[in-house]
Design a protein around this motif. Structure first.
Motif, PDB file in Angstrom:
ATOM      1  N   TYR A 194      -0.225 -16.243  -5.774  1.00 19.44           N
ATOM      2  CA  TYR A 194       0.760 -15.163  -5.737  1.00 19.44           C
ATOM      3  C   TYR A 194       0.058 -13.834  -5.516  1.00 19.44           C
ATOM      4  CZ  TYR A 194      -0.437 -13.820 -10.552  1.00 19.44           C
ATOM      5  OH  TYR A 194      -1.103 -13.407 -11.676  1.00 19.44           O
ATOM      6  N   ALA A 195       0.790 -12.887  -4.979  1.00 13.32           N
ATOM      7  CA  ALA A 195       0.329 -11.503  -4.827  1.00 13.32           C
ATOM      8  C   ALA A 195       1.585 -10.649  -4.878  1.00 13.32           C
ATOM      9  CB  ALA A 195      -0.405 -11.310  -3.511  1.00 13.32           C
ATOM     10  N   ARG A 196       1.578  -9.623  -5.741  1.00 12.74           N
ATOM     11  CA  ARG A 196       2.793  -8.821  -5.887  1.00 12.74           C
ATOM     12  C   ARG A 196       2.481  -7.407  -6.380  1.00 12.74           C
ATOM     13  NH1 ARG A 196       3.948 -12.934 -10.245  1.00 12.74           N
ATOM     14  NH2 ARG A 196       2.873 -12.131 -12.072  1.00 12.74           N
ATOM     15  N   TRP A 197       3.354  -6.511  -6.001  1.00 14.17           N
ATOM     16  CA  TRP A 197       3.307  -5.137  -6.474  1.00 14.17           C
ATOM     17  C   TRP A 197       4.436  -4.972  -7.487  1.00 14.17           C
ATOM     18  CZ3 TRP A 197       0.797  -0.941  -7.359  1.00 14.17           C
ATOM     19  CH2 TRP A 197       1.480   0.238  -7.639  1.00 14.17           C
ATOM     20  N   GLU A 198       4.120  -4.439  -8.653  1.00 11.20           N
ATOM     21  CA  GLU A 198       5.136  -4.165  -9.662  1.00 11.20           C
ATOM     22  C   GLU A 198       5.115  -2.679  -9.963  1.00 11.20           C
ATOM     23  OE1 GLU A 198       5.464  -6.589 -13.122  1.00 11.20           O
ATOM     24  OE2 GLU A 198       4.865  -8.393 -12.056  1.00 11.20           O
ATOM     25  N   ALA A 199       6.176  -1.989  -9.540  1.00  9.65           N
ATOM     26  CA  ALA A 199       6.249  -0.541  -9.714  1.00  9.65           C
ATOM     27  C   ALA A 199       6.370  -0.138 -11.173  1.00  9.65           C
ATOM     28  CB  ALA A 199       7.420   0.020  -8.907  1.00  9.65           C
ATOM     29  N   ALA A 200       6.979  -0.967 -11.981  1.00  9.26           N
ATOM     30  CA  ALA A 200       7.121  -0.670 -13.411  1.00  9.26           C
ATOM     31  C   ALA A 200       6.633  -1.873 -14.194  1.00  9.26           C
ATOM     32  CB  ALA A 200       8.565  -0.358 -13.750  1.00  9.26           C
ATOM     33  N   GLY A 201       5.362  -2.135 -14.109  1.00  5.66           N
ATOM     34  CA  GLY A 201       4.781  -3.297 -14.775  1.00  5.66           C
ATOM     35  C   GLY A 201       4.687  -3.092 -16.277  1.00  5.66           C
ATOM     36  N   THR A 202       3.806  -3.823 -16.905  1.00  4.50           N
ATOM     37  CA  THR A 202       3.601  -3.768 -18.342  1.00  4.50           C
ATOM     38  C   THR A 202       3.335  -2.334 -18.794  1.00  4.50           C
ATOM     39  OG1 THR A 202       2.595  -5.940 -18.175  1.00  4.50           O
ATOM     40  CG2 THR A 202       2.249  -4.774 -20.227  1.00  4.50           C
ATOM     41  N   SER A 203       3.991  -1.920 -19.850  1.00  2.85           N
ATOM     42  CA  SER A 203       3.841  -0.560 -20.417  1.00  2.85           C
ATOM     43  C   SER A 203       4.208   0.526 -19.419  1.00  2.85           C
ATOM     44  CB  SER A 203       2.408  -0.325 -20.897  1.00  2.85           C
ATOM     45  OG  SER A 203       2.053  -1.263 -21.865  1.00  2.85           O
ATOM     46  N   GLY A 204       5.000   0.198 -18.406  1.00  2.00           N
ATOM     47  CA  GLY A 204       5.396   1.200 -17.426  1.00  2.00           C
ATOM     48  C   GLY A 204       4.293   1.561 -16.453  1.00  2.00           C
ATOM     49  N   VAL A 205       3.197   0.805 -16.457  1.00  2.00           N
ATOM     50  CA  VAL A 205       2.076   1.067 -15.561  1.00  2.00           C
ATOM     51  C   VAL A 205       2.305   0.288 -14.264  1.00  2.00           C
ATOM     52  CG1 VAL A 205      -0.410   0.767 -15.231  1.00  2.00           C
ATOM     53  CG2 VAL A 205       0.475   1.457 -17.468  1.00  2.00           C
ATOM     54  N   PRO A 206       2.343   0.974 -13.125  1.00  2.00           N
ATOM     55  CA  PRO A 206       2.482   0.254 -11.859  1.00  2.00           C
ATOM     56  C   PRO A 206       1.203  -0.542 -11.580  1.00  2.00           C
ATOM     57  CG  PRO A 206       2.142   2.591 -11.465  1.00  2.00           C
ATOM     58  CD  PRO A 206       2.244   2.417 -12.948  1.00  2.00           C
ATOM     59  N   VAL A 207       1.374  -1.787 -11.134  1.00  2.00           N
ATOM     60  CA  VAL A 207       0.207  -2.667 -11.030  1.00  2.00           C
ATOM     61  C   VAL A 207       0.302  -3.590  -9.812  1.00  2.00           C
ATOM     62  CG1 VAL A 207       1.209  -4.402 -12.590  1.00  2.00           C
ATOM     63  CG2 VAL A 207      -1.264  -4.281 -12.317  1.00  2.00           C
ATOM     64  N   TRP A 208      -0.844  -3.813  -9.186  1.00  2.00           N
ATOM     65  CA  TRP A 208      -1.013  -4.792  -8.117  1.00  2.00           C
ATOM     66  C   TRP A 208      -1.614  -6.033  -8.769  1.00  2.00           C
ATOM     67  CZ3 TRP A 208       0.056  -6.757  -3.648  1.00  2.00           C
ATOM     68  CH2 TRP A 208      -0.849  -7.577  -2.968  1.00  2.00           C
TER      69      TRP A 208
ATOM     70  N   ALA B 251       0.820  -1.223   0.000  1.00  2.00           N
ATOM     71  CA  ALA B 251       0.000   0.000   0.000  1.00  2.00           C
ATOM     72  C   ALA B 251       0.850   1.268   0.000  1.00  2.00           C
ATOM     73  CB  ALA B 251      -0.950  -0.009   1.187  1.00  2.00           C
ATOM     74  N   GLY B 252       1.935   1.286   0.736  1.00  2.00           N
ATOM     75  CA  GLY B 252       2.785   2.474   0.780  1.00  2.00           C
ATOM     76  C   GLY B 252       3.386   2.803  -0.572  1.00  2.00           C
ATOM     77  N   ASP B 253       3.836   1.769  -1.284  1.00  2.00           N
ATOM     78  CA  ASP B 253       4.419   1.994  -2.615  1.00  2.00           C
ATOM     79  C   ASP B 253       3.351   2.323  -3.643  1.00  2.00           C
ATOM     80  OD1 ASP B 253       6.994   1.452  -1.689  1.00  2.00           O
ATOM     81  OD2 ASP B 253       6.822  -0.694  -2.113  1.00  2.00           O
ATOM     82  N   ALA B 254       2.198   1.700  -3.516  1.00  2.00           N
ATOM     83  CA  ALA B 254       1.134   1.881  -4.502  1.00  2.00           C
ATOM     84  C   ALA B 254       0.481   3.257  -4.403  1.00  2.00           C
ATOM     85  CB  ALA B 254       0.072   0.797  -4.332  1.00  2.00           C
ATOM     86  N   GLY B 255       0.349   3.768  -3.201  1.00  2.00           N
ATOM     87  CA  GLY B 255      -0.347   5.030  -3.024  1.00  2.00           C
ATOM     88  C   GLY B 255      -1.854   4.860  -2.936  1.00  2.00           C
ATOM     89  N   TYR B 256      -2.307   3.640  -2.920  1.00  2.00           N
ATOM     90  CA  TYR B 256      -3.718   3.307  -2.733  1.00  2.00           C
ATOM     91  C   TYR B 256      -3.769   1.953  -2.040  1.00  2.00           C
ATOM     92  CZ  TYR B 256      -2.982   0.546  -7.005  1.00  2.00           C
ATOM     93  OH  TYR B 256      -2.494  -0.335  -7.946  1.00  2.00           O
ATOM     94  N   ALA B 257      -4.943   1.568  -1.614  1.00  2.00           N
ATOM     95  CA  ALA B 257      -5.090   0.279  -0.926  1.00  2.00           C
ATOM     96  C   ALA B 257      -5.290  -0.820  -1.971  1.00  2.00           C
ATOM     97  CB  ALA B 257      -6.272   0.321   0.032  1.00  2.00           C
ATOM     98  N   PRO B 258      -4.285  -1.684  -2.177  1.00  2.00           N
ATOM     99  CA  PRO B 258      -4.455  -2.786  -3.127  1.00  2.00           C
ATOM    100  C   PRO B 258      -5.562  -3.735  -2.674  1.00  2.00           C
ATOM    101  CG  PRO B 258      -2.126  -2.455  -2.631  1.00  2.00           C
ATOM    102  CD  PRO B 258      -2.911  -1.622  -1.653  1.00  2.00           C
ATOM    103  N   LEU B 259      -6.253  -4.288  -3.646  1.00  2.00           N
ATOM    104  CA  LEU B 259      -7.379  -5.174  -3.361  1.00  2.00           C
ATOM    105  C   LEU B 259      -6.919  -6.501  -2.763  1.00  2.00           C
ATOM    106  CD1 LEU B 259      -9.402  -4.621  -6.648  1.00  2.00           C
ATOM    107  CD2 LEU B 259     -10.067  -3.884  -4.351  1.00  2.00           C
ATOM    108  N   ALA B 260      -7.620  -6.917  -1.743  1.00  2.00           N
ATOM    109  CA  ALA B 260      -7.442  -8.240  -1.132  1.00  2.00           C
ATOM    110  C   ALA B 260      -8.835  -8.748  -0.783  1.00  2.00           C
ATOM    111  CB  ALA B 260      -6.554  -8.145   0.097  1.00  2.00           C
ATOM    112  N   PRO B 261      -9.656  -9.035  -1.816  1.00  2.00           N
ATOM    113  CA  PRO B 261     -11.058  -9.373  -1.567  1.00  2.00           C
ATOM    114  C   PRO B 261     -11.229 -10.662  -0.766  1.00  2.00           C
ATOM    115  CG  PRO B 261     -10.500  -9.764  -3.862  1.00  2.00           C
ATOM    116  CD  PRO B 261      -9.310  -9.114  -3.226  1.00  2.00           C
ATOM    117  N   GLU B 262     -12.248 -10.662   0.077  1.00  2.00           N
ATOM    118  CA  GLU B 262     -12.600 -11.861   0.852  1.00  2.00           C
ATOM    119  C   GLU B 262     -13.410 -12.767  -0.064  1.00  2.00           C
ATOM    120  OE1 GLU B 262     -13.161 -12.311   4.605  1.00  2.00           O
ATOM    121  OE2 GLU B 262     -11.856 -10.669   5.211  1.00  2.00           O
ATOM    122  N   LEU B 263     -12.935 -14.015  -0.202  1.00  2.00           N
ATOM    123  CA  LEU B 263     -13.590 -14.964  -1.097  1.00  2.00           C
ATOM    124  C   LEU B 263     -14.101 -16.165  -0.311  1.00  2.00           C
ATOM    125  CD1 LEU B 263     -10.994 -14.661  -3.941  1.00  2.00           C
ATOM    126  CD2 LEU B 263     -13.373 -13.972  -4.077  1.00  2.00           C
ATOM    127  N   PRO B 264     -15.109 -16.842  -0.841  1.00  2.00           N
ATOM    128  CA  PRO B 264     -15.681 -17.994  -0.127  1.00  2.00           C
ATOM    129  C   PRO B 264     -14.677 -19.151   0.000  1.00  2.00           C
ATOM    130  CG  PRO B 264     -16.945 -17.479  -2.126  1.00  2.00           C
ATOM    131  CD  PRO B 264     -15.782 -16.560  -2.089  1.00  2.00           C
TER     132      PRO B 264
END
Length: 194
Positions: A89-103, A69-82
């Motif tokens: 896996y769960a990961r934060w990529e600051a320079a993901g595809t096309s330079g778009v940061p992605v959770w 969350a600190g790196d993202a600048g927003y609260a990444p989703l962690a939905p409660e599932l049945p």
């Protein structure tokens, strides 16, 4: 017809002596024995090894989301599932595809199918196309009280795309759409709580 012409037209049948016949059959019998031994050598280890059981890896998405969350600048989703859902896996990529940061989170459904979740606050059409594997828009799908864009690829994968409150969420995989709906509803519920 002369006797010489008649001899030329009559096929000659070779006569093998018992020793010659034994030698001719020996190569065939040897080949069958060698094939049988080879099969036995291959099958013994295969039959003695137990079938591996699938290991379900279940990472703690909430914990990793809190760390990111600190790196993202927003609260990444962690939905409660049945019950029956797991995440591998769960990961934060600051320079993901096309330079778009992605959770990103990978989920295994109760039916053992896979759905990936990608979330960003910097979504653009190029990024959405890449995350949905350039699938064509097939229509809309309601889930969780929101309207998602539905895309279908030629390889049988589906993607649901939601743009809401400055966030772009892409769900992609080969699961049944009913399983997509479960994850989509959980995502919308969590987005509403943030």
């Amino acid at each position: 017809m002369s006797e010489q012409q008649q001899d030329q037209e009559t096929p000659v049948t070779p006569v093998l002596t018992p020793k010659q016949a034994k030698r001719a059959n020996a190569s065939v019998i040897g080949m069958l024995i060698a094939t049988g031994l080879t099969l036995a050598l291959v099958l013994v280890p295969v039959l003695l090894n137990p079938t591996p059981t699938a290991q379900t890896r279940n990472v703690d998405v909430s914990q990793i989301a809190n760390q990111a969350a600190g790196d993202a600048g927003y609260a990444p989703l962690a939905p409660e599932l049945p019950e029956g859902w797991s995440s591998n896996y769960a990961r934060w990529e600051a320079a993901g595809t096309s330079g778009v940061p992605v959770w990103e989170v990978g989920y295994v459904t109760p039916g053992s199918d896979f759905i990936s979740l990608a979330q960003t606050d910097a979504g653009n059409p190029t990024w959405i196309a890449q995350m949905s594997d350039n699938a064509k828009v097939a229509g809309e799908r309601a889930a969780g009280g929101s309207t998602w864009e539905l895309r279908d690829s030629e390889e049988g994968e589906a993607s649901l795309i939601l743009e809401q409150d400055g966030m772009t969420v892409v769900l992609s995989g080969e699961a049944d759409l009913a399983e997509f709906d479960v994850l989509a509803e959980a995502v919308v519920r969590e987005l509403g709580n943030k």
